[in-house]
Design an enzyme around this catalytic site. Structure first.
Site, short mmCIF file in Angstrom:
data_model
loop_
_atom_site.label_atom_id
_atom_site.label_comp_id
_atom_site.label_asym_id
_atom_site.label_seq_id
_atom_site.Cartn_x
_atom_site.Cartn_y
_atom_site.Cartn_z
N LYS A 98 31.84 29.78 32.09
CA LYS A 98 32.77 29.00 31.25
C LYS A 98 32.59 27.50 31.47
O LYS A 98 32.50 26.73 30.51
CB LYS A 98 34.23 29.39 31.57
CG LYS A 98 34.52 30.88 31.41
CD LYS A 98 35.97 31.20 31.74
CE LYS A 98 36.38 30.99 33.19
NZ LYS A 98 35.76 31.89 34.16
N ARG B 284 45.32 32.72 30.79
CA ARG B 284 44.90 33.80 31.69
C ARG B 284 45.92 34.92 31.78
O ARG B 284 45.69 35.88 32.51
CB ARG B 284 44.74 33.23 33.09
CG ARG B 284 43.33 32.78 33.44
CD ARG B 284 43.45 32.10 34.79
NE ARG B 284 42.33 32.34 35.63
CZ ARG B 284 41.35 31.45 35.81
NH1 ARG B 284 41.34 30.32 35.18
NH2 ARG B 284 40.39 31.73 36.67
N ARG C 166 26.87 28.77 43.84
CA ARG C 166 27.28 27.61 43.03
C ARG C 166 27.56 26.37 43.89
O ARG C 166 28.15 26.46 44.95
CB ARG C 166 28.54 27.95 42.23
CG ARG C 166 29.18 26.72 41.59
CD ARG C 166 30.26 27.07 40.63
NE ARG C 166 31.31 27.88 41.21
CZ ARG C 166 32.26 28.45 40.50
NH1 ARG C 166 32.26 28.33 39.18
NH2 ARG C 166 33.17 29.16 41.09
N ARG D 257 33.08 24.97 46.37
CA ARG D 257 34.52 25.24 46.26
C ARG D 257 35.01 26.13 47.39
O ARG D 257 34.32 27.09 47.76
CB ARG D 257 34.81 25.92 44.91
CG ARG D 257 34.94 24.93 43.78
CD ARG D 257 35.00 25.53 42.41
NE ARG D 257 35.83 26.71 42.24
CZ ARG D 257 36.00 27.33 41.07
NH1 ARG D 257 35.41 26.85 39.98
NH2 ARG D 257 36.74 28.40 40.99
N ARG E 83 39.78 37.30 42.61
CA ARG E 83 39.79 36.62 41.31
C ARG E 83 39.36 37.58 40.20
O ARG E 83 39.90 37.55 39.09
CB ARG E 83 38.86 35.39 41.36
CG ARG E 83 39.51 34.22 42.11
CD ARG E 83 38.51 33.24 42.68
NE ARG E 83 37.65 32.60 41.70
CZ ARG E 83 36.54 31.95 42.02
NH1 ARG E 83 36.14 31.85 43.29
NH2 ARG E 83 35.81 31.41 41.10
#
Ligand code: AP5
Ligand code: MG
Length: 215
Positions: A13, A88, A127, A161, A172
């Site tokens: 996203k 969400r 990431r 992160r 998640r």
């Protein structure tokens, strides 16, 4: 043009939002980015959100809808919005309808990035982002052209992160399955949902999103 990018953690996203901003001058409204900025600044919202995010659970509907409401109100009406990571929950989907109506906007597309969940853990744990401009990278799938130097701004500082570890990613994903996926049928009933193979290469996904926006 106002669109929602929907998909589980690591679906792409943020990566695709950045491309849309560059190609079409749209504005990315990422509640995750807004919350991380609030945590960093130590605001009351940030203090409330920090531990919830570290656990991989969802922050309250009211907090995130208030963030979106404020951002959208400040946007020029002709600038298109990309909702990244919002809504969400069913309550957030209802709030977004009200916020859009208040601003004279309509929802044009809900684009779901379909991904293989097993690959997501690898995507997320690989990431990192530029500490200065936020450009997103991946250790193997999308490294900077020159190792250790941001393609976008030349910075040599990068960060990861705190919620990008395997255990939090699993929570998640569960949150996505339990609370976010159920909002899709409501949008399907309006005929605005498109699905894309989010496992394809970044440029391929971008081309497919552009085709949807032209349709
Ligand atoms: P948020 O920041 O929204 O995280 P998320 O939904 O878990 O999604 P990610 O940002 O992890 O993934 P992404 O889809 O953006 O993937 P990306 O492009 O980075 O939310 C974080 C937390 O904030 C939540 O857990 C919650 O606590 C809170 N929160 C936020 N919004 C909320 C809301 N509305 N309500 C309540 N709580 C909220 O890509 C991932 C990696 O893969 C990158 O390294 C990238 O380079 C790579 N990659 C991307 N596309 C490809 C591709 N096609 N092929 C190969 N690699 C790729
Ligand atoms: Mg993201």
């Amino acid at each position: 043009m106002n669109i929602i990018l929907l998909g589980p953690p690591g679906a792409g996203k943020g990566t695709q939002s950045a491309g849309l901003v560059e190609r079409h001058g749209m504005r990315q409204l990422s509640t995750g980015d807004m919350l991380r900025a609030a945590v960093k600044a130590g605001t009351p919202v940030g203090l409330k959100a920090k531990e919830v995010m570290e656990r991989g659970e969802l922050v309250s509907d009211e907090i995130v809808s208030d963030l979106i409401d404020a951002e959208l109100a400040a946007m020029a009406p002709e600038t298109g919005a990309i909702f990244d990571g919002y809504p969400r929950t069913a309550a957030q989907a209802d709030a977004l309808d009200a916020i859009l109506a208040k601003n004279g906007r309509a929802l044009d597309h809900v684009i779901e990035l379909e991904v293989d969940e097993d690959a997501l853990v690898e995507r997320i744990t690989g990431r990192f982002s530029c500490a200065k401009c936020g450009a997103l990278y991946h250790d193997t799938a999308n490294p900077p052209e020159t190792e250790g130097v941001c393609d976008a701004c030349g910075s040599t500082e990068f960060k990861r992160r705190p919620d990008d570890n395997e255990e939090t990613v699993r929570t998640r994903m569960q949150e996505y399955r339990a609370k976010t996926a159920p909002i899709l049928p409501g949008y399907e009933a309006r005929g605005i949902v498109s699905r894309i193979d989010g496992m394809a290469a970044i440029e391929t996904v971008a081309g497919q999103i552009d085709a949807i926006l032209r349709s």
